[in-house]
Design a protein around this motif. Structure first.
Motif, PDB file in Angstrom:
ATOM      1  N   CYS A  47       0.825  -1.211   0.000  1.00  0.00           N
ATOM      2  CA  CYS A  47       0.000   0.000   0.000  1.00  0.00           C
ATOM      3  C   CYS A  47       0.861   1.264   0.000  1.00  0.00           C
ATOM      4  O   CYS A  47       0.472   2.274  -0.567  1.00  0.00           O
ATOM      5  N   CYS A  48       2.013   1.214   0.664  1.00  0.00           N
ATOM      6  CA  CYS A  48       2.859   2.405   0.783  1.00  0.00           C
ATOM      7  C   CYS A  48       4.054   2.314  -0.161  1.00  0.00           C
ATOM      8  O   CYS A  48       5.130   2.838   0.145  1.00  0.00           O
ATOM      9  N   HIS A  49       3.888   1.669  -1.293  1.00  0.00           N
ATOM     10  CA  HIS A  49       4.985   1.554  -2.250  1.00  0.00           C
ATOM     11  C   HIS A  49       5.255   2.924  -2.866  1.00  0.00           C
ATOM     12  O   HIS A  49       4.328   3.649  -3.226  1.00  0.00           O
ATOM     13  N   PRO A  50       6.547   3.278  -2.995  1.00  0.00           N
ATOM     14  CA  PRO A  50       6.860   4.619  -3.516  1.00  0.00           C
ATOM     15  C   PRO A  50       6.380   4.859  -4.947  1.00  0.00           C
ATOM     16  O   PRO A  50       6.304   6.014  -5.376  1.00  0.00           O
ATOM     17  N   LEU A 105       3.440   4.497  -5.862  1.00  0.00           N
ATOM     18  CA  LEU A 105       2.070   5.011  -5.756  1.00  0.00           C
ATOM     19  C   LEU A 105       2.115   6.431  -5.201  1.00  0.00           C
ATOM     20  O   LEU A 105       2.954   6.741  -4.351  1.00  0.00           O
ATOM     21  N   ALA A 106       1.198   7.273  -5.671  1.00  0.00           N
ATOM     22  CA  ALA A 106       1.144   8.658  -5.183  1.00  0.00           C
ATOM     23  C   ALA A 106       0.818   8.655  -3.690  1.00  0.00           C
ATOM     24  O   ALA A 106       0.072   7.786  -3.230  1.00  0.00           O
ATOM     25  N   PRO A 128     -14.105  14.720  -2.350  1.00  0.00           N
ATOM     26  CA  PRO A 128     -15.271  14.022  -2.888  1.00  0.00           C
ATOM     27  C   PRO A 128     -15.059  12.506  -2.915  1.00  0.00           C
ATOM     28  O   PRO A 128     -13.950  12.033  -3.147  1.00  0.00           O
ATOM     29  N   GLU A 129     -16.166  11.772  -2.659  1.00  0.00           N
ATOM     30  CA  GLU A 129     -16.111  10.316  -2.669  1.00  0.00           C
ATOM     31  C   GLU A 129     -15.566   9.779  -3.984  1.00  0.00           C
ATOM     32  O   GLU A 129     -14.793   8.824  -4.009  1.00  0.00           O
ATOM     33  N   ALA A 130     -15.992  10.410  -5.091  1.00  0.00           N
ATOM     34  CA  ALA A 130     -15.559   9.937  -6.413  1.00  0.00           C
ATOM     35  C   ALA A 130     -14.039  10.018  -6.548  1.00  0.00           C
ATOM     36  O   ALA A 130     -13.418   9.148  -7.166  1.00  0.00           O
ATOM     37  N   THR A 131     -13.445  11.051  -5.940  1.00  0.00           N
ATOM     38  CA  THR A 131     -11.985  11.210  -6.009  1.00  0.00           C
ATOM     39  C   THR A 131     -11.286  10.064  -5.293  1.00  0.00           C
ATOM     40  O   THR A 131     -10.335   9.482  -5.810  1.00  0.00           O
ATOM     41  N   VAL A 132     -11.780   9.756  -4.077  1.00  0.00           N
ATOM     42  CA  VAL A 132     -11.175   8.663  -3.312  1.00  0.00           C
ATOM     43  C   VAL A 132     -11.357   7.337  -4.048  1.00  0.00           C
ATOM     44  O   VAL A 132     -10.417   6.547  -4.176  1.00  0.00           O
ATOM     45  N   ALA A 133     -12.586   7.121  -4.554  1.00  0.00           N
ATOM     46  CA  ALA A 133     -12.865   5.871  -5.267  1.00  0.00           C
ATOM     47  C   ALA A 133     -11.911   5.720  -6.445  1.00  0.00           C
ATOM     48  O   ALA A 133     -11.333   4.653  -6.661  1.00  0.00           O
ATOM     49  N   ARG A 152      -7.422   3.238  -9.272  1.00  0.00           N
ATOM     50  CA  ARG A 152      -6.171   3.424 -10.029  1.00  0.00           C
ATOM     51  C   ARG A 152      -5.009   2.723  -9.347  1.00  0.00           C
ATOM     52  O   ARG A 152      -4.197   2.063  -9.985  1.00  0.00           O
ATOM     53  N   ALA A 153      -4.924   2.878  -8.030  1.00  0.00           N
ATOM     54  CA  ALA A 153      -3.801   2.288  -7.282  1.00  0.00           C
ATOM     55  C   ALA A 153      -3.851   0.767  -7.373  1.00  0.00           C
ATOM     56  O   ALA A 153      -2.830   0.114  -7.581  1.00  0.00           O
ATOM     57  N   LYS A 154      -5.063   0.208  -7.234  1.00  0.00           N
ATOM     58  CA  LYS A 154      -5.180  -1.258  -7.299  1.00  0.00           C
ATOM     59  C   LYS A 154      -4.801  -1.755  -8.684  1.00  0.00           C
ATOM     60  O   LYS A 154      -4.144  -2.784  -8.830  1.00  0.00           O
ATOM     61  N   ALA A 155      -5.220  -1.001  -9.711  1.00  0.00           N
ATOM     62  CA  ALA A 155      -4.884  -1.406 -11.085  1.00  0.00           C
ATOM     63  C   ALA A 155      -3.377  -1.338 -11.304  1.00  0.00           C
ATOM     64  O   ALA A 155      -2.789  -2.211 -11.951  1.00  0.00           O
TER      65      ALA A 155
END
Lengths: 402, 113
Positions: free
Chosen positions: A110-113, A115-116, A143-148, A153-156
């Motif tokens: 999750c905290c891989h460099p 990733l933003a 906004p929820e959409a931003t977090v989603a 994106r991160a999971k992909a």
């Protein structure tokens, strides 16, 4: 067992269950679906049949079986995952690394460099903290959409770019650990201040940060900075009851009623700090915790040992020469060597149009009796302040000075 | 094993003079050899200046040919290496060595499949 008990178990065990399932299934999305399925089953069964002896074990076994069933049904979806799920069993010996806990692997993923930072925070809260997307959005006032979108994106990226699910080797750990600690610390500071706009302190986020900090301390007990971060969080969170007045306005450190500070948290923080300092490998979090401990030891603001705080700030500035540390050090200099010397330092700090710099300048100028300049600095601080709470603090500080 | 593109991002404009380029090329050659020795090397090569590019577009059943790069931007792909490694961490390690050798930004991007 009631519905709330299942929800408590969800909060407590979600991270562990997802982490195990990620290892077994090799895919974060599948792991989350499986664990959510298992909790849905738990909601039906536990109230009727009673809580199983090991709720976490039950959830993990159920999630794994559900995932295997699902993969068998959708065999075409991805053969590799199906095979992986069928081949691996959770009791198998695990890959070697400095520590082998699935949650720790997941923390480093999750905290891989690659990733933003904001994606690291969202993923950590989601996968390890079990927070929902709306909860994360609410906590960070985005906004929820931003977090989603950040999470998707991160999971992909983790999947497509093959970000490994692995605890870094001892050799790589010093490079990778700071990002993990920064994520947890950011969750805490968000809990205390809020990043933008209204809202004020959010205890739930502070509690989540401390929970993550305790988890890291449990998983990496030999890393002094991990303990240092937890000590820092406990020592600062202990002040929470004094940080807000009954009417909701924030109370600065020099005005706080110290009898309201949580003595148990302070004691725990001090004990942790002693443990990590004994290792003789100081780092930024241990030093910040030391400063917090010096404040904790003073019965009143006027009894603060500023000489010692300044010495620690000297070490901190040598280790992390950032403008923000330099600014905080200047505040200590003002107490030890007077506002004139501190103002010289502040004017040399390259921090741009930063509200904290304006606020410190305003205070120093006021103490030097240069009220016109102080008013300008005060206005600049108000103009650049990011939150209502910060603005309230500024107004309060100016009011007191008059 | 997943495959990654390590793209070297170069500022557009005239190339650096030979006396600057030579030590860099030696460094890049050493990284290239290390990749071959480690068994991760798939392909590598430097590209000519973007002005030597030709763009083709399918249009009205035919293909239209235009001179020049697809987009005029300040930085372009200047060269590339393809490696076959275990995961992103390994790709980033090789990419980092390439960035140090070239003194240029390196974009690491996974291939599909």
């Amino acid at each position: 067992m009631s519905r709330t008990d299942v929800e408590d178990a969800f909060r407590r065990e979600y991270g562990r269950a997802v982490a195990v399932l990620v290892r077994v299934l090799g895919d974060i999305g599948l792991a989350e679906e499986a664990v959510q399925d298992a909790f849905t089953v738990a909601l039906e069964r536990w109230p009727r049949e009673g809580t199983p002896p090991s709720p976490a074990g039950w959830i993990i076994t159920t999630a794994r079986n559900r995932a295997v069933d699902r993969l068998r049904r959708e065999a075409t979806r991805d053969r590799r995952h199906a095979e992986a799920a069928l081949l691996h069993s959770p009791s198998e010996p695990e890959e070697v690394g400095p520590v082998t806990d699935d949650r720790l692997r997941l923390v480093f993923t999750c905290c891989h460099p690659a990733l933003a930072p904001e994606a690291q925070v969202a993923l950590t809260l989601r996968l390890l903290g079990g927070l929902t997307t709306p909860e994360i959005a609410h906590a960070f006032l985005v906004p929820e959409a931003t977090v989603a979108q950040r999470i998707v994106r991160a999971k992909a990226k983790i999947r497509d770019a093959r970000i490994p699910y692995r605890v870094p080797s001892d050799a790589d750990l010093p490079d990778r650990l700071p990002a993990v600690l920064a994520v947890v610390h950011l969750v805490l500071t968000e809990g205390h201040h809020g990043s933008t706009g209204a809202g004020g302190p959010r205890a739930d986020l502070s509690a989540e940060a401390i929970r993550l900090g305790r988890l890291l301390a449990e998983l990496m007990p030999d890393e002094p900075e991990v303990l240092g971060l937890l000590a820092l969080m406990l020592l600062t969170d202990a002040r929470r009851p004094a940080r807000t007045a009954p009417d909701g306005t924030p109370v600065p450190l020099d005005q706080q009623d110290r009898s309201l500070w949580d003595g148990a948290l302070l004691d725990e923080g001090r004990a942790l700090l002693r443990t990590c300092l004994r290792r003789g490998r100081p780092g930024p979090y241990q030093l910040q915790a030391t400063i917090a401990a010096v404040h904790a030891d003073a019965r009143a603001w006027s009894e603060t040992d500023w000489q010692q705080i300044l010495r620690v700030y000297d070490d901190l500035l040598a280790l992390t020469p950032t403008p923000v540390v330099a600014l905080n050090r200047a505040v200590a200099v003002a107490e030890v060597a007077g506002p004139a010397r501190a103002l010289e330092l502040v004017d040399a700090i390259d921090l741009g149009d930063h509200p904290a710099r304006h606020a410190v300048r305003a205070d120093l100028l006021r103490r030097l009796g240069r009220s016109a300049e102080a008013e300008v600095a005060h206005a600049d601080a108000l103009r650049t302040a990011r939150t209502d709470a910060d603005r309230a603090l500024l107004v309060a500080a100016r009011g007191r000075a008059r | 094993m997943p495959t990654y593109l390590l793209g070297i991002i170069q500022p557009s404009g005239p190339a650096a003079p030979p006396e600057m380029l030579e030590p860099i090329m030696r460094e890049v050659g050493a990284v290239d050899q290390a990749m071959r020795d480690a068994g991760v090397w798939v392909f590598s090569g430097g590209l000519h200046d973007p002005s030597t590019a030709t763009v083709l577009r399918a249009r009205d059943g035919g293909v239209v040919v235009t001179d020049g790069p697809f987009a005029e931007v300040k930085e372009q792909l200047g060269g590339l290496t393809i490696v076959d490694v275990a995961d992103l961490d390994e790709a980033l390690t090789w990419g980092g060595r390439l960035a140090a050798a070239t003194t240029l930004p390196v974009e690491v991007r996974p291939f599909q499949g």
